[in-house]
Design a protein around this motif. Structure first.
Motif, short mmCIF file in Angstrom:
data_model
loop_
_atom_site.label_atom_id
_atom_site.label_comp_id
_atom_site.label_asym_id
_atom_site.label_seq_id
_atom_site.Cartn_x
_atom_site.Cartn_y
_atom_site.Cartn_z
N SER A 94 4.12 4.66 -2.69
CA SER A 94 4.48 4.00 -1.44
C SER A 94 5.98 4.08 -1.24
O SER A 94 6.73 4.18 -2.21
N GLN A 95 6.39 4.05 0.05
CA GLN A 95 7.83 4.09 0.35
C GLN A 95 8.09 3.45 1.70
O GLN A 95 7.28 3.56 2.62
N THR A 96 9.20 2.72 1.77
CA THR A 96 9.64 2.12 3.03
C THR A 96 11.08 2.54 3.28
O THR A 96 11.88 2.65 2.35
N PHE A 97 11.39 2.76 4.55
CA PHE A 97 12.72 3.17 4.98
C PHE A 97 13.24 2.10 5.92
O PHE A 97 12.57 1.74 6.88
N GLU A 98 14.44 1.59 5.64
CA GLU A 98 15.08 0.62 6.52
C GLU A 98 16.41 1.19 7.00
O GLU A 98 17.24 1.58 6.19
N PHE A 99 16.58 1.24 8.33
CA PHE A 99 17.78 1.77 8.95
C PHE A 99 18.51 0.64 9.66
O PHE A 99 17.90 -0.10 10.42
N LYS A 100 19.81 0.54 9.41
CA LYS A 100 20.64 -0.42 10.11
C LYS A 100 21.78 0.34 10.76
O LYS A 100 22.56 1.02 10.10
N PHE A 101 21.86 0.24 12.09
CA PHE A 101 22.89 0.91 12.88
C PHE A 101 24.00 -0.09 13.14
O PHE A 101 23.74 -1.19 13.61
N GLU A 102 25.24 0.30 12.84
CA GLU A 102 26.37 -0.61 13.01
C GLU A 102 27.50 0.07 13.75
O GLU A 102 27.77 1.25 13.56
N SER A 103 28.18 -0.70 14.55
CA SER A 103 29.36 -0.23 15.26
C SER A 103 30.51 -0.10 14.28
O SER A 103 30.63 -0.86 13.33
N THR A 104 31.38 0.86 14.54
CA THR A 104 32.58 1.00 13.72
C THR A 104 33.78 0.35 14.39
O THR A 104 34.88 0.37 13.87
N GLY A 105 33.54 -0.21 15.59
CA GLY A 105 34.63 -0.76 16.38
C GLY A 105 35.13 0.26 17.40
O GLY A 105 35.85 -0.08 18.32
N ASP A 106 34.72 1.49 17.24
CA ASP A 106 35.05 2.57 18.16
C ASP A 106 33.77 2.91 18.92
O ASP A 106 32.74 3.19 18.30
N VAL A 107 33.80 2.89 20.23
CA VAL A 107 32.58 3.12 21.02
C VAL A 107 32.03 4.54 20.85
O VAL A 107 30.90 4.81 21.23
N GLU A 108 32.81 5.43 20.27
CA GLU A 108 32.38 6.82 20.10
C GLU A 108 31.81 7.12 18.72
O GLU A 108 31.45 8.26 18.44
N THR A 109 31.74 6.12 17.83
CA THR A 109 31.19 6.35 16.49
C THR A 109 30.34 5.17 16.05
O THR A 109 30.45 4.06 16.60
N CYS A 110 29.51 5.43 15.06
CA CYS A 110 28.73 4.35 14.45
C CYS A 110 28.39 4.75 13.01
O CYS A 110 28.57 5.90 12.61
#
Length: 158
Positions: A97-113
């Motif tokens: 079994s396997q689970t994948f957890e993704f967390k998307f975060e801002s870097t403070g720059d609207v052009e990157t994460c």
């Protein structure tokens, strides 16, 4: 059976909102954004929320996986987090079994994460996964994300 966990993070030259929208609805976008690696993607069951089952079929260029059938376990729109469990397919026959957890975060720059990925797994037998096998668990999603990033950079209106 041995339980394991591997995690990593990657920075992308695409803003948080754009990358989140694409990858939250990856079944719609992956076949057109990374056609060299994704042959098809579809919802098999559900409405896109928790419990939804998706099947993603890969081209031979993906090399390490033929297809993945997965169930969405959690979708947190406000915190940009989603988690799914693999039902079939995957990168190793050694994994039960396997689970994948993704967390998307801002870097403070609207052009990157930044995307943080945590993979939890249980092996079929009493042997842990080797470092190369753990690396494959992380590489696959990030390889697709890089393809999406390239597409979005080349198509600013998308």
């Amino acid at each position: 059976m041995v339980a394991g966990c591997v995690s990593d993070e990657a920075k992308f030259a695409v803003g948080l909102d754009r990358l989140w929208k694409v990858l939250r609805d990856d079944h719609v976008h992956l076949p057109k954004m990374v056609p060299d690696h994704v042959a098809s993607a579809e919802i098999v069951e559900g409405d896109g929320g928790p419990g939804t089952v998706k099947k993603i079929a890969f081209t031979p260029a993906a090399k390490i996986v033929i297809y993945v059938k997965r169930r969405l376990v959690m979708l947190d729109e406000s915190n940009h987090v989603f988690k799914y469990e693999v039902l079939e397919g995957g990168v190793s026959e050694k994994i039960k079994s396997q689970t994948f957890e993704f967390k998307f975060e801002s870097t403070g720059d609207v052009e990157t994460c930044v995307v943080r990925l945590k993979v939890e797994y249980d092996t079929v037998d009493d042997e842990p996964l080797g470092a190369e096998e753990e690396k494959k668990l992380i590489q696959g999603p990030f390889m697709l994300f890089r393809g999406v990033e390239e597409y979005l950079l080349a198509n600013p209106g998308a």
